[in-house]
Design a protein around this motif. Structure first.
Motif, PDB file in Angstrom:
ATOM      1  N   PHE A 200       0.492   7.603   1.427  1.00 11.47           N
ATOM      2  CA  PHE A 200       0.117   8.389   2.156  1.00 11.47           C
ATOM      3  C   PHE A 200       0.591   8.359   3.648  1.00 11.47           C
ATOM      4  O   PHE A 200       0.986   7.247   4.043  1.00 11.47           O
ATOM      5  N   TRP A 201       0.679   9.365   4.481  1.00  9.49           N
ATOM      6  CA  TRP A 201       1.366   9.363   5.733  1.00  9.49           C
ATOM      7  C   TRP A 201       1.232   8.157   6.540  1.00  9.49           C
ATOM      8  O   TRP A 201       2.322   7.767   7.026  1.00  9.49           O
ATOM      9  N   PRO A 202      -0.009   7.963   6.796  1.00  9.02           N
ATOM     10  CA  PRO A 202      -0.209   6.720   7.866  1.00  9.02           C
ATOM     11  C   PRO A 202       0.658   5.671   7.420  1.00  9.02           C
ATOM     12  O   PRO A 202       1.269   4.819   8.479  1.00  9.02           O
ATOM     13  N   VAL A 203       0.645   5.186   6.057  1.00  8.69           N
ATOM     14  CA  VAL A 203       1.453   3.962   5.785  1.00  8.69           C
ATOM     15  C   VAL A 203       2.841   4.191   5.839  1.00  8.69           C
ATOM     16  O   VAL A 203       3.545   3.203   6.156  1.00  8.69           O
TER      17      VAL A 203
ATOM     18  N   VAL B  87       0.849  -1.338   0.193  1.00  9.58           N
ATOM     19  CA  VAL B  87       0.063  -0.006  -0.135  1.00  9.58           C
ATOM     20  C   VAL B  87       0.873   1.216  -0.077  1.00  9.58           C
ATOM     21  O   VAL B  87       0.322   2.273  -0.130  1.00  9.58           O
ATOM     22  N   LEU B  88       2.257   1.171  -0.077  1.00  5.80           N
ATOM     23  CA  LEU B  88       2.804   2.225  -0.257  1.00  5.80           C
ATOM     24  C   LEU B  88       2.758   3.089  -1.612  1.00  5.80           C
ATOM     25  O   LEU B  88       2.913   4.097  -1.678  1.00  5.80           O
ATOM     26  N   SER B  89       2.152   2.145  -2.521  1.00  2.71           N
ATOM     27  CA  SER B  89       1.702   2.855  -3.903  1.00  2.71           C
ATOM     28  C   SER B  89       0.536   3.805  -3.708  1.00  2.71           C
ATOM     29  O   SER B  89       0.236   4.773  -4.553  1.00  2.71           O
ATOM     30  N   LEU B  90      -0.028   3.830  -2.517  1.00  2.00           N
ATOM     31  CA  LEU B  90      -1.207   4.785  -2.479  1.00  2.00           C
ATOM     32  C   LEU B  90      -0.672   5.768  -1.388  1.00  2.00           C
ATOM     33  O   LEU B  90      -1.341   6.655  -0.888  1.00  2.00           O
TER      34      LEU B  90
ATOM     35  N   ILE C 136       4.656   6.196   7.648  1.00  2.00           N
ATOM     36  CA  ILE C 136       4.966   6.041   9.179  1.00  2.00           C
ATOM     37  C   ILE C 136       4.957   4.580   9.650  1.00  2.00           C
ATOM     38  O   ILE C 136       5.958   4.162  10.192  1.00  2.00           O
ATOM     39  N   PHE C 137       3.905   3.923   9.261  1.00  2.00           N
ATOM     40  CA  PHE C 137       3.970   2.493   9.822  1.00  2.00           C
ATOM     41  C   PHE C 137       5.142   1.699   9.029  1.00  2.00           C
ATOM     42  O   PHE C 137       5.739   0.726   9.839  1.00  2.00           O
TER      43      PHE C 137
END
Lengths: 137, 140
Positions: free
Chosen positions: A115-118, A110-113, A120-121
């Motif tokens: 956005f910050w939450p991912v 999902v790094l391809s989407l 950071i995770f």
């Protein structure tokens, strides 16, 4: 060398596509799968059913060969030791999986989407991988 | 316990699992490697030999959902935790999978289908603590 990189890229693509189709990229769905005492969505158990069925048939077929198509040897762990790091590690992983609804494959996919939450995770997961490797020694 | 009938995706999830299993078998057949993502990501972070195929695999993994979106129009995704909790979760997932030598792909798919005792033990363990973790979160 180039061929093996290309095949790794294609298998990664197949894996990422499969994760998306399966619903593994949706943290809310992952929590629904783990939420057995309330409203339980058992769908993701079928990811394991499908994956294990194919791999259980496929791996023995691959093992008939003496070497991989683009490599010298099969790299496999034959350890059967049920030791403490295995269970402590798996236990900690499960806790984090439940909190965030993401395991390593989906988190990277999902790094391809982006956005910050991912991001950071995945950043903290990378840090954790380095710390974990140090702890394991 | 109540089944969440409205959100069931048995066909898609099974088919997705089949593709994941196929990727695992083919990575072994072509590259001779176990498709364990925590292991691949962990080793890719270290400055060692054999990083190239791992990075190639991870680039493919990132591109998979892009291909999916192009074909099917989008991916359902809903985050469930705040940023500080996501940081803690990421750290736990990283440390845990490194210590436990694997995650859902390496233990849950590859290991179990090879009937590895370690993988079966690890999978039971992380699914169990995952369920407890979600149960506790649901109390708040």
């Amino acid at each position: 060398m180039t061929k093996s990189l290309f095949s790794a890229l294609i298998m990664g693509l197949l894996f990422g596509f499969g994760l998306a189709l399966a619903g593994m990229l949706n943290p809310a769905k992952v929590q629904g799968f783990l939420d057995i005492t309330r409203l339980w969505d058992p769908s993701l158990a079928f990811v394991m059913v499908g994956g294990i069925a194919v791999a259980a048939i496929g791996f023995p077929l691959v093992a008939r060969k003496s070497a991989p198509i683009f490599g010298e040897a099969f790299h496999l762990s034959d350890s059967v030791k049920l030791d403490r790091p295995l269970f402590i590690g798996a236990g900690l992983f499960g806790i984090g999986w439940g909190i965030g609804g993401l395991c390593p494959g989906p988190a990277i996919a999902v790094l391809s989407l982006a956005f910050w939450p991912v991001i950071i995770f995945v950043g903290f997961m990378g840090l954790g991988l380095v710390i974990g490797a140090k702890l394991k020694g | 316990m109540q089944i969440d009938w409205a959100n069931l995706t048995i066909l898609e999830s099974t088919l997705g699992g089949v593709l994941i299993g196929l990727a695992a078998v083919l990575l072994m057949a072509f590259n001779g490697r176990v498709m364990g993502i925590s292991g691949i990501a962990g080793a890719a972070l270290r400055l060692s030999d054999g990083r190239a195929w791992r990075i190639a695999f991870l680039v493919g993994t990132i591109c998979g959902p892009i291909l999916f979106t192009m074909l099917f129009g989008g991916i359902e995704m809903e985050m469930v935790a705040s940023l500080p909790l996501l940081a803690i979760a990421g750290l736990l997932v990283g440390v845990g999978t490194a210590l436990g030598s694997g995650c859902t792909s390496g233990h849950g798919i590859c290991g179990i289908s090879r009937f590895s005792v370690r993988s079966i033990g690890a999978t039971i363990c992380f699914v169990a603590t995952g369920m407890v973790s979600v149960f506790i979160i649901g109390l708040f």
